[in-house]
Enzyme design. Structure first.
Site, short mmCIF file in Angstrom:
data_model
loop_
_atom_site.label_atom_id
_atom_site.label_comp_id
_atom_site.label_asym_id
_atom_site.label_seq_id
_atom_site.Cartn_x
_atom_site.Cartn_y
_atom_site.Cartn_z
N LYS A 1 37.03 -42.94 42.05
CA LYS A 1 37.60 -43.22 43.38
C LYS A 1 36.89 -44.40 44.05
O LYS A 1 37.52 -45.24 44.69
CB LYS A 1 37.52 -41.96 44.26
CG LYS A 1 38.45 -40.84 43.77
CD LYS A 1 38.14 -39.51 44.41
CE LYS A 1 39.12 -38.43 43.95
NZ LYS A 1 38.72 -37.07 44.34
N GLY B 1 38.37 -20.10 42.45
CA GLY B 1 39.32 -21.16 42.08
C GLY B 1 39.09 -22.45 42.84
O GLY B 1 39.92 -23.36 42.85
N ILE C 1 44.53 -38.60 52.81
CA ILE C 1 43.98 -39.61 53.74
C ILE C 1 44.58 -40.99 53.41
O ILE C 1 44.47 -41.45 52.27
CB ILE C 1 42.45 -39.69 53.63
CG1 ILE C 1 41.81 -38.32 53.90
CG2 ILE C 1 41.88 -40.75 54.55
CD1 ILE C 1 40.31 -38.27 53.62
N LYS D 1 43.31 -41.00 39.51
CA LYS D 1 42.21 -41.98 39.72
C LYS D 1 41.55 -42.42 38.43
O LYS D 1 41.12 -43.55 38.29
CB LYS D 1 41.17 -41.45 40.70
CG LYS D 1 40.48 -40.16 40.28
CD LYS D 1 41.08 -38.99 40.95
CE LYS D 1 40.86 -37.73 40.16
NZ LYS D 1 41.59 -36.61 40.73
#
Ligand code: HSE
Length: 425
Positions: free
Chosen positions: A205, A187, A136, A105
């Site tokens: 984004k 993490g 998505i 992105k």
């Protein structure tokens, strides 16, 4: 005869590895379904000696040229992350007529106009479904399924790290620093979390999402950006008491020729579909003239979900080699002159004040808002230590400038502004 499609990977870490495994495991099934034989020809890595061991070393190279100039490669898959050298490698590939698939992105939001121009000029495809919201299918939904509609709003939880942190803070009443430290240990947050927690990732984004949704280039520089580092558990708790859930939202709205684009912590009514998207999930709410309300939800990160979206792009590219897709808007370096970008948007506001608990203080707060024609919708007062009180109020719709002006008129020795959080509905 099956069509052979050869891939070159730029980078082969977590995401590249996920794509390698999906394509290996699904190879025969893809061959059966699409009659396409996908072959991974080479993969650029920083160091073959230190590269992951679950991928054959004989496809690895330390030279970008081995991937970028190999005439047998049909599709370049970029998994390097970061702006450079990823963007210039992608540009070189497109200029050589190679189709590019990326999830990057940052490189895309900052260099999209150049990449798209190179793709169009050289008849190559440029696909980036995984760049927003991971698995998505929001890019394809906007560019294909909703292409005939007029979208006036996109509102998304597009960063899983911050959604995880806010969900934990909300459910357990813990501080930002405490939850971040735990997420880093597990993490779930990067050792350097700045890109996520300061909203940069979400802003890249949103630049991509709103450009596509509104059919005009919305550059990253036009986006108002605030992160979650100053959010206190008190804000979340008081908001909840008043019926709201806090999310880091990427918001794009279009009205006629005016666009507002902003990333900031936002309160949503508990019953809003986005308010129920918890943990590391992503979701994008879309409103359009014909489609009306819709929401897409799924995993925004992780090797497997991201690989699913990337491989969808690879297969789409493989089946459209003679007719690559370009987005249906002029993707220029600067936004269209006819469009105005506004920082003076209208929404409701959650304001938390720390005030002296003495006669007239509440009246002075009410007067400051009323002087700017801002109407207060609900108000909560709680006693605090040392003869002070917490005053929490939610306004009716007001403009950003009016609210900032009203807060600036409060006497900080009597009333301190602890937080100001936008409220959407
Ligand atoms: N760092 C991102 C997130 C995933 O936390 O959602 C990749 O964009």
């Amino acid at each position: 005869m099956a069509k052979v499609i050869k891939l070159g990977f730029l980078g082969c870490g977590n995401i590249g590895g996920g794509v390698y495994h999906l394509l290996t495991e699904m190879h025969d099934e893809i061959l059966k379904r699409e009659n396409i034989d996908i072959q991974i020809k080479s993969a650029l890595v920083k160091s073959i000696a230190e590269a992951r061991t679950d991928i054959p070393k004989d496809i690895m190279t330390e030279s970008a040229d081995d991937v970028l100039t190999d005439p047998s490669i049909d599709i370049i898959c970029e998994f390097m992350g970061g702006e450079q050298p990823a963007a210039s490698f992608m540009q070189r590939a497109l200029e050589n007529g190679k189709t590019v698939v990326t999830a990057n992105k940052m490189a895309l939001a900052l260099n999209w106009h150049k990449l798209q121009a190179a793709a169009s000029a050289h008849g190559a495809g440029l696909y980036y479904e995984a760049s927003v919201g991971g698995v998505i299918p929001v890019i394809r939904s906007l560019t294909v399924s909703l292409d005939a509609d007029e979208i006036d709003q996109v509102m998304g939880i597009v960063n899983g790290t911050t959604n995880y942190i806010l969900t934990q803070m909300s459910q357990q009443g813990r501080s930002y620093a405490d939850v971040l430290a735990e997420a880093q240990k597990l993490g779930l947050a990067e050792p350097n979390p700045t890109a996520d927690v300061e909203g940069y990732d979400a802003a890249y984004k949103l630049s991509i999402l709103s450009s596509i949704a509104f059919h005009t280039r919305v550059t990253y520089q036009k986006i108002h950006r605030e992160g979650i580092t100053n959010i206190s558990p008190d804000d979340i708790a008081y908001g909840r008491e008043m019926g709201y859930t806090l999310k880091l939202l990427a918001i794009g709205k279009r009205a006629a020729d005016s666009i507002e684009v902003r990333v900031h912590p936002t309160f949503l009514p508990n019953e809003h579909p986005l308010a129920r998207v918890d943990g590391s999930l992503n979701a994008i709410y879309i409103h359009g003239r014909y489609c009306q309300d819709m929401m897409l939800q799924g995993r925004g990160a992780g090797d497997k979900p991201t690989a699913s979206a990337i491989c969808g792009d690879i297969l789409y590219a493989a089946t459209h080699m003679d007719n690559p897709t370009v987005p249906s808007f002029a993707n220029t370096a600067e936004p269209d002159d006819a469009i105005t970008f506004t920082d003076n948007w209208v929404c409701r506001y959650f304001i938390r004040l720390d005030a002296a608990d003495t006669p007239g203080v509440l009246g002075s707060v009410a007067s400051a808002f009323s002087a700017k024609s801002i109407s207060i919708a609900s108000l909560l007062q709680r006693p605090a230590a040392d003869g002070r009180a917490q005053i929490i109020l939610i306004t009716h719709e007001a403009s950003e400038c009016a609210v900032q002006d009203a807060l600036a008129t409060l006497n900080p020795e009597i009333v301190r502004v602890e937080s100001m959080i936008r409220v959407e509905s």
